[in-house]
Design a protein around this motif. Sequence first.
Motif, PDB file in Angstrom:
ATOM      1  N   THR A  55       0.906  -1.198  -0.015  1.00  0.00           N
ATOM      2  CA  THR A  55       0.095  -0.122   0.180  1.00  0.00           C
ATOM      3  C   THR A  55       0.903   1.227   0.069  1.00  0.00           C
ATOM      4  O   THR A  55       0.662   2.224  -0.597  1.00  0.00           O
ATOM      5  CB  THR A  55      -0.830  -0.116   1.349  1.00  0.00           C
ATOM      6  OG1 THR A  55      -1.976  -0.862   0.926  1.00  0.00           O
ATOM      7  CG2 THR A  55      -1.460   1.446   1.476  1.00  0.00           C
ATOM      8  N   ALA A  56       1.956   1.271   0.633  1.00  0.00           N
ATOM      9  CA  ALA A  56       2.795   2.388   0.837  1.00  0.00           C
ATOM     10  C   ALA A  56       3.343   2.683  -0.712  1.00  0.00           C
ATOM     11  O   ALA A  56       3.646   3.801  -0.820  1.00  0.00           O
ATOM     12  CB  ALA A  56       3.999   2.098   1.824  1.00  0.00           C
ATOM     13  N   VAL A  99       9.008   4.966   2.236  1.00  0.00           N
ATOM     14  CA  VAL A  99       7.467   5.323   2.732  1.00  0.00           C
ATOM     15  C   VAL A  99       7.074   3.878   3.569  1.00  0.00           C
ATOM     16  O   VAL A  99       7.211   2.866   2.734  1.00  0.00           O
ATOM     17  CB  VAL A  99       6.560   5.791   1.739  1.00  0.00           C
ATOM     18  CG1 VAL A  99       5.030   5.886   2.426  1.00  0.00           C
ATOM     19  CG2 VAL A  99       6.632   7.034   0.958  1.00  0.00           C
ATOM     20  N   SER A 100       7.028   4.217   4.658  1.00  0.00           N
ATOM     21  CA  SER A 100       6.614   2.614   5.493  1.00  0.00           C
ATOM     22  C   SER A 100       5.956   3.138   6.488  1.00  0.00           C
ATOM     23  O   SER A 100       6.169   3.979   7.657  1.00  0.00           O
ATOM     24  CB  SER A 100       7.910   2.014   5.642  1.00  0.00           C
ATOM     25  OG  SER A 100       7.792   0.850   6.540  1.00  0.00           O
ATOM     26  N   GLN A 101       4.854   2.332   6.687  1.00  0.00           N
ATOM     27  CA  GLN A 101       3.809   2.669   7.899  1.00  0.00           C
ATOM     28  C   GLN A 101       4.711   2.087   9.106  1.00  0.00           C
ATOM     29  O   GLN A 101       5.015   3.064  10.067  1.00  0.00           O
ATOM     30  CB  GLN A 101       2.572   1.951   7.897  1.00  0.00           C
ATOM     31  CG  GLN A 101       1.601   1.898   9.020  1.00  0.00           C
ATOM     32  CD  GLN A 101       1.752   1.206  10.298  1.00  0.00           C
ATOM     33  OE1 GLN A 101       1.802   1.819  11.338  1.00  0.00           O
ATOM     34  NE2 GLN A 101       2.235   0.028  10.231  1.00  0.00           N
ATOM     35  N   VAL A 151      -4.187  -5.574   9.740  1.00  0.00           N
ATOM     36  CA  VAL A 151      -3.202  -5.942   8.838  1.00  0.00           C
ATOM     37  C   VAL A 151      -3.633  -5.097   7.353  1.00  0.00           C
ATOM     38  O   VAL A 151      -2.384  -4.564   6.614  1.00  0.00           O
ATOM     39  CB  VAL A 151      -3.215  -7.213   8.451  1.00  0.00           C
ATOM     40  CG1 VAL A 151      -2.279  -7.814   7.213  1.00  0.00           C
ATOM     41  CG2 VAL A 151      -2.339  -7.976   9.741  1.00  0.00           C
ATOM     42  N   GLN A 160      -0.351   8.856   4.654  1.00  0.00           N
ATOM     43  CA  GLN A 160       0.848   8.960   3.819  1.00  0.00           C
ATOM     44  C   GLN A 160       0.500   9.843   2.514  1.00  0.00           C
ATOM     45  O   GLN A 160       1.406  10.794   2.235  1.00  0.00           O
ATOM     46  CB  GLN A 160       1.343   7.581   3.117  1.00  0.00           C
ATOM     47  CG  GLN A 160       1.738   6.737   4.257  1.00  0.00           C
ATOM     48  CD  GLN A 160       1.644   5.163   3.878  1.00  0.00           C
ATOM     49  OE1 GLN A 160       1.240   4.743   2.920  1.00  0.00           O
ATOM     50  NE2 GLN A 160       2.448   4.488   4.790  1.00  0.00           N
ATOM     51  N   GLU A 241      -6.623  -8.814  -0.114  1.00  0.00           N
ATOM     52  CA  GLU A 241      -5.951  -9.167   1.006  1.00  0.00           C
ATOM     53  C   GLU A 241      -6.901  -9.695   2.081  1.00  0.00           C
ATOM     54  O   GLU A 241      -6.840 -10.596   2.768  1.00  0.00           O
ATOM     55  CB  GLU A 241      -5.524  -7.858   1.664  1.00  0.00           C
ATOM     56  CG  GLU A 241      -4.013  -7.436   1.407  1.00  0.00           C
ATOM     57  CD  GLU A 241      -3.695  -6.312   2.341  1.00  0.00           C
ATOM     58  OE1 GLU A 241      -4.264  -5.468   2.244  1.00  0.00           O
ATOM     59  OE2 GLU A 241      -2.636  -6.540   2.923  1.00  0.00           O
ATOM     60  N   VAL A 359       6.422  -6.790   7.655  1.00  0.00           N
ATOM     61  CA  VAL A 359       7.052  -8.116   7.059  1.00  0.00           C
ATOM     62  C   VAL A 359       8.608  -7.512   7.220  1.00  0.00           C
ATOM     63  O   VAL A 359       9.195  -6.932   6.301  1.00  0.00           O
ATOM     64  CB  VAL A 359       6.680  -7.753   5.557  1.00  0.00           C
ATOM     65  CG1 VAL A 359       7.424  -9.037   4.767  1.00  0.00           C
ATOM     66  CG2 VAL A 359       5.207  -8.058   5.303  1.00  0.00           C
TER      67      VAL A 359
HETATM   68  O1  M6R Z   1       4.778  -1.221   7.029  1.00  0.00           O
HETATM   69  P1  M6R Z   1       5.091  -0.910   5.733  1.00  0.00           P
HETATM   70  O2  M6R Z   1       4.149   0.239   5.242  1.00  0.00           O
HETATM   71  O3  M6R Z   1       6.209  -0.762   5.237  1.00  0.00           O
HETATM   72  O4  M6R Z   1       4.227  -2.068   5.039  1.00  0.00           O
HETATM   73  C1  M6R Z   1       4.223  -2.221   3.524  1.00  0.00           C
HETATM   74  C2  M6R Z   1       3.278  -3.254   3.155  1.00  0.00           C
HETATM   75  O5  M6R Z   1       3.695  -4.533   3.612  1.00  0.00           O
HETATM   76  C3  M6R Z   1       2.106  -2.902   3.616  1.00  0.00           C
HETATM   77  O6  M6R Z   1       1.402  -1.668   3.009  1.00  0.00           O
HETATM   78  C4  M6R Z   1       0.810  -4.028   3.018  1.00  0.00           C
HETATM   79  O7  M6R Z   1       0.900  -3.891   1.576  1.00  0.00           O
HETATM   80  C5  M6R Z   1      -0.456  -4.069   3.686  1.00  0.00           C
HETATM   81  N1  M6R Z   1      -1.126  -5.271   4.293  1.00  0.00           N
HETATM   82  C6  M6R Z   1      -1.398  -3.249   2.638  1.00  0.00           C
HETATM   83  O8  M6R Z   1      -2.969  -3.314   3.316  1.00  0.00           O
END
Ligand code: M6R
Length: 362
Positions: A55-56, A99-101, A151, A160, A241, A359
């Motif tokens: 998503t990021a 970019v990363s949550q 998730v 973001q 997902e 991940v």
């Molecule tokens: O923590 P992050 O933003 O780096 O994570 C990236 C992806 O793993 C994350 O956006 C994933 O695609 C989500 N499950 C989407 O809903």
Amino acid sequence: DKAGYKHFMAKEIAEQPAVITQTLQAYLDGDRIRLPEPGIDFASLDRLTLVACGTAHYACLTAKYWFEQLAALPVDIDVASEFRYREPPIPARTAAIFVSQSGETADTLAALRYAQGKAEMIGAVVNVAESTIARESDIVLPIHAGAEIGVASTKAFTCQLTVLLLLALKAAQDRGHLSDSDMAEKLGLVRSLPGILNQALAIEEPASDISRRLSEARDILFLGRGIMYPLALEGALKLKEISYIHAEAYASGELKHGPIALIDEHVPVIVMAPRDNLFDKTISNMQEVMARGGRILLISDQAGIEQAGSGVWSALPMPTVDPLLTPILYALPAQLLAYHTAVHKGTDVDQPRNLAKSVTVE
Ligand code: M6R
């Protein structure tokens, strides 16, 4: 704490007007955009590289349209797992933004480490300000979304986008493409976002009704043009997902280069078409699908839905907004359709099978 919601994801979708308000408070200072130290001088840059996963990554793809259109700043985009092993040359005067949550995604971190010492500056757009990605960057740009538990990323995505939009506006100003009065006008639009998102949350009920029908599908296509293309990608990712329905997204113009062969009366096609300069083109792609028996769910504003005429399977009316805001607004129907489809299917919305929130292995 789910605060009375059935799932964290539902809570996090509903929280978006409030968290975006926080994001704006952190970055806006009257009619100025204030970045954390040491700031970014976009006038000194020739290029941006935006790298992320999932998503990021779609937030980055969306932002590419903003940086290029508003600031005439060329942008390269990549998924972190490709970037790190391709080892692309990074030209002079390039800033790399990750970019990363979570701020802990292994591929994104490795991509960042590759760019260290090569890029002019490394930026991190993160939700977790103490994360590894944040610590290893020159500038940390927090998104202020608050903890995201589901998730499936929702509020982190729109936060973001909000930060990236503000960066693009700052870039436009630094590079002489936005006068002070134009900046004030754009920031006025940006400030209206929380109210508009609140209004848009009213589509929850019709979205749930439509989702009941979507939940019976085996395959679903998403179409979008221009800046709506990454939103279509995000809609398809969200849906697969958590509902486990096979979903794919295409740039509308690519339809006749292959995917149109998939169309029949069993495949719902979700068309994201705000009334922007590409609306007519998207609608003509939509009609090509209808002519082949495809079932269309049109997401547009009321006037757009009327203009598109009859024959659609279903329509979801969105508030009318300036094209600057449509990507953030249209994230909501993407999220709500995925959420309610998953609820109708009875899947584990917050903890979908095979997926982890963060991940940390490649
Ligand atoms: O923590 P992050 O933003 O780096 O994570 C990236 C992806 O793993 C994350 O956006 C994933 O695609 C989500 N499950 C989407 O809903």
